[in-house]
Design an enzyme around this catalytic site. Structure first.
Site, mmCIF file in Angstrom:
data_model
loop_
_atom_site.group_PDB
_atom_site.id
_atom_site.type_symbol
_atom_site.label_atom_id
_atom_site.label_comp_id
_atom_site.label_asym_id
_atom_site.label_seq_id
_atom_site.Cartn_x
_atom_site.Cartn_y
_atom_site.Cartn_z
ATOM 1 N N HIS A 78 0.883 -1.162 0.035
ATOM 2 C CA HIS A 78 -0.105 0.120 0.092
ATOM 3 C C HIS A 78 0.907 1.089 0.031
ATOM 4 O O HIS A 78 0.739 1.934 -0.786
ATOM 5 C CB HIS A 78 -1.220 -0.105 1.248
ATOM 6 N N HIS A 235 -9.060 -2.279 -5.852
ATOM 7 C CA HIS A 235 -8.078 -2.662 -4.708
ATOM 8 C C HIS A 235 -6.741 -3.492 -5.415
ATOM 9 O O HIS A 235 -5.767 -3.423 -5.011
ATOM 10 C CB HIS A 235 -8.597 -3.159 -3.501
ATOM 11 N N ASP A 239 -3.017 -3.027 -5.566
ATOM 12 C CA ASP A 239 -1.838 -4.010 -4.929
ATOM 13 C C ASP A 239 -1.003 -4.352 -5.985
ATOM 14 O O ASP A 239 0.265 -4.335 -5.855
ATOM 15 C CB ASP A 239 -2.452 -5.228 -4.717
ATOM 16 N N HIS A 262 -0.552 -11.400 -5.467
ATOM 17 C CA HIS A 262 0.815 -10.947 -4.993
ATOM 18 C C HIS A 262 1.713 -12.067 -5.767
ATOM 19 O O HIS A 262 2.720 -11.406 -6.040
ATOM 20 C CB HIS A 262 0.787 -10.664 -3.571
#
Length: 272
Positions: A78, A235, A239, A262
């Site tokens: 973030h 979001h 990321d 991720h």
């Protein structure tokens, strides 16, 4: 034309709980003239530094973690996304605690901190990596990416969850500071109530609450409301930007992703 590198014009401190560790942390971001973005664990003896780059990624499960030996910094995506979106190439981040504070679960307060501090242009030029052809990346977990040449960075992503409140969502945004602030920064992280007990038993999600996470149960969202109808995919795009920032260069290309994660984001960054 290659732009000049930028750093922060001053220092700004934020504090809160780590979303996975549940531990309180204080983060102070400040200027640096070179060296990229670096984290410094000022709560440990000798204040060891961890460069925010791909060589120091030590984990990507439900967040991106950096480390040098036994020294680690958790959930960096973030703050990295906010710095990248604001065009900050070099910064020193002092951290007291094992994990970056989750704050309200979005990128907003980190971007606001950069805006409050302001940025300075340096004498050196920014490093830029440009996609010259078509690049594809896939993971065993079902994430896929395609990168094609573009004059700036644009991220397009699609996610697909069986939950009624999410379903299939698609978003596409140019990554400028203005667009990031308006379209991405307010979007919060999310999770499923049914997974909470299992995750906490594994040392994860110990700092989650309705104040910092969109929580979904069988009936829908447990929070009062969403900030965007498609807050979930926004979001995920944020990321991805934060993980891409670990390349340590400004990226020029159009990234199209199906079900970004991720793990996949880091694999993409390494491939680029």
């Amino acid at each position: 034309m290659i732009p000049k590198a930028r750093t922060l014009a001053g220092k700004h401190t934020l504090e809160g709980v780590g979303v996975h560790s549940g531990e309180h942390a204080t983060l102070t971001m400040g200027p640096a003239e070179a060296g990229g973005v670096r984290f410094r664990r000022v709560d440990l003896s000798g204040s060891p530094e961890i460069p925010a780059d791909l060589d120091h990624v030590v984990g990507s499960e439900m967040g991106t973690n950096l480390g040098v030996g036994d020294v680690k910094v958790g959930t960096v995506e973030h703050v990295m996304a906010a710095l990248y979106a604001a065009g900050v190439d070099h910064a020193l981040i002092d951290l007291r605690g094992p994990e970056v504070p989750i704050l309200d679960g979005s990128f907003q307060r980190y971007l606001d901190a950069v805006s409050d501090t302001g940025t300075l242009e340096l004498e050196t030029t920014a490093e830029v990596i440009s996609a010259k052809g078509r690049v594809t990346v896939t993971t065993s977990g079902g994430s896929s990416y395609e990168v094609t040449p573009a004059e700036s960075l644009r991220v397009t992503a699609t996610i697909d969850f069986e939950h009624q409140a999410i379903g299939r969502q698609h978003g596409s945004f140019d990554v400028t500071e203005e667009a990031f602030r308006r379209e991405i920064a307010p979007a919060r992280t999310f999770g499923f109530r049914q997974d909470g007990e299992m995750l906490r038993a594994r040392g994860l999600a110990r700092g989650t609450s309705l104040d910092n996470t969109i929580v979904l149960d069988d009936d829908g969202i447990m929070n009062d409301s969403l900030r965007f109808e498609d807050e979930f995919v926004r979001h995920k795009i944020g990321d991805l930007i934060g993980d891409l920032a670990l390349i340590g260069r400004r990226v020029r290309g159009h990234i199209v992703s199906e079900c970004p994660s991720h793990e996949g984001n880091i694999k993409l960054a390494r491939t680029l």
